[in-house]
Design an enzyme around this catalytic site. Structure first.
Site, PDB file in Angstrom:
ATOM      1  N   SER A 167      29.447 -29.435  -0.707  1.00 19.12           N
ATOM      2  CA  SER A 167      30.549 -30.390  -0.759  1.00 19.12           C
ATOM      3  C   SER A 167      31.822 -29.828  -0.139  1.00 19.12           C
ATOM      4  CB  SER A 167      30.823 -30.736  -2.223  1.00 19.12           C
ATOM      5  OG  SER A 167      32.017 -31.457  -2.346  1.00 19.12           O
TER       6      SER A 167
ATOM      7  N   TYR B  99      33.364 -28.862 -10.244  1.00 18.03           N
ATOM      8  CA  TYR B  99      32.332 -29.395  -9.351  1.00 18.03           C
ATOM      9  C   TYR B  99      32.260 -28.569  -8.066  1.00 18.03           C
ATOM     10  CZ  TYR B  99      30.277 -32.325  -5.762  1.00 18.03           C
ATOM     11  OH  TYR B  99      29.530 -32.772  -4.696  1.00 18.03           O
TER      12      TYR B  99
ATOM     13  N   LYS C 155      29.274 -25.860  -6.630  1.00 12.26           N
ATOM     14  CA  LYS C 155      28.622 -25.959  -5.313  1.00 12.26           C
ATOM     15  C   LYS C 155      28.800 -24.655  -4.526  1.00 12.26           C
ATOM     16  CE  LYS C 155      26.871 -30.087  -5.449  1.00 12.26           C
ATOM     17  NZ  LYS C 155      25.451 -30.360  -5.174  1.00 12.26           N
TER      18      LYS C 155
END
Ligand code: UDP
Length: 328
Positions: free
Chosen positions: A116, A140, A144
């Site tokens: 991402s 988040y 990643k």
């Protein structure tokens, strides 16, 4: 031999599965149906299972002759990750480690990983090249980044070659009209705006009007989901040719503010879309715009639907014909 696609019934995964199936590949989807829809399987084999269920993963690798993996399954909401970091690290890191363990045990050596733009945090330069410093502003993005780093080490130790594709903002829907975006609850901007256009929501809240951007709202790089899916096929072919591990940024190189996205949606739908100002969303960077020169140069990626208006038109076709998602 089959490709295992984790999260293959979810939004981006299902678009890759459709391209794989259309090109005659055998596909096994591994999905826990949290965000996935069986209607999105495009005729592929479906195993219902969770990344945190190592036994089910092993059973899947035992049962099918898997030769490559595309790994989409993840929790992927920035705001939610700030509220529930433990859950994000569990699924996105521990779950991904379970997958890697099953690959190592079954001698599967190639992986394409959904990373991402959130690995970067607030950028120092825009458009953002791959080597830009990584300072994620939310769990988040950090989850990643952790798995990208794990993959680099495991590649060296176990001979696993991988391509990590860092999506900027996946959006739009497949030109066939058969699959599209259907999250419950929905957190993403374009589907929310289109739900307002459909009368399913009263308004969209603009998260922050005081960012350091020309109109004060956040800027993102919207990239069509079918173009992203195509990049997965190119990455797979690269690994099948014996290509080295690589990391690529995936966007169109054009930044649009939240207010601009709402304006484009008004033009495309011809409907009133009520917006209200709200506070900033924790974890959001102000501006994320990709440089995708590297994947264009190295893998020959050519986005077909690069214009925001086209992306919103295709998303609108899906939402208008599926106002209740796959249940419509
Ligand atoms: N956004 C917003 N209102 C919403 C949903 C999103 O203003 O109801 C903003 C969000 O803060 C971000 C942009 O729209 O700047 C895109 O958000 P999205 O959740 O779609 O993707 P993200 O950039 O988080 O991956």
């Amino acid at each position: 031999m089959a490709i295992l696609v984790t999260g293959g019934l979810g939004y981006v995964g299902s678009h890759a599965v459709k391209l794989l199936a259309d090109s005659g590949r055998d596909v096994v989807c591994y999905d826990n149906l949290l965000f996935g829809h069986v209607e999105a399987a495009s005729g592929s084999t479906v195993m219902i299972g969770d990344l945190l269920d190592a036994g089910k993963l092993k059973e899947t690798f035992d049962r099918y002759a898997i030769d490559s993996v595309m790994h989409f399954a993840a929790l992927a909401d920035v705001g939610d990750s700030v509220a529930n970091p433990h859950q994000y690290y569990s699924v996105n890191v521990t779950g991904s480690l379970n997958l890697l363990q099953a690959m190592i045990e079954h001698n599967v050596k190639t992986l394409i990983f959904s990373s991402s733009a959130a690995v970067f945090g607030e950028p120092e330069v825009v458009p953002i090249p791959e080597e830009h410093p990584k300072n994620p502003t939310n769990p988040y993005g950090r989850s990643k980044l952790m798995f990208e780093e794990i993959l680099a080490e495991c590649g060296a130790a176990y001979g696993i070659r991988s391509v990590s594709l860092r999506y900027f903002n996946a959006s739009g829907a497949d030109p066939s009209g058969l699959i599209g975006e259907d999250h419950t609850p929905e957190h993403h901007l374009i589907p929310i705006v289109l739900q307002v256009a459909l009368g399913r929501r009263e308004q969209v809240t603009i998260f922050g009007g005081d960012w350091d951007t020309p109109d004060g709202s956040c800027i993102r790089d919207y990239v069509h989901v079918t173009d992203l899916a195509q990049a997965h096929l190119l990455a797979l072919e690269h690994l099948e040719r014996g290509g080295d591990s690589a990391v690529y940024n995936m966007g169109n190189g054009n930044g649009y503010s939240v207010k601009e996205v709402i304006e484009v949606a008004r033009q495309v739908t011809g409907r009133e879309i009520k917006s209200v100002a709200g506070p900033r969303r924790p974890g959001d960077p102000a501006r994320l715009v990709a440089s995708s020169d590297k994947i264009k140069r190295e893998l020959g990626w050519k986005p077909r639907f690069a214009e925001l208006k086209t992306i919103v038109e295709m998303a609108w076709e899906w939402h208008n014909s599926h106002p209740n998602g796959y249940r419509s």
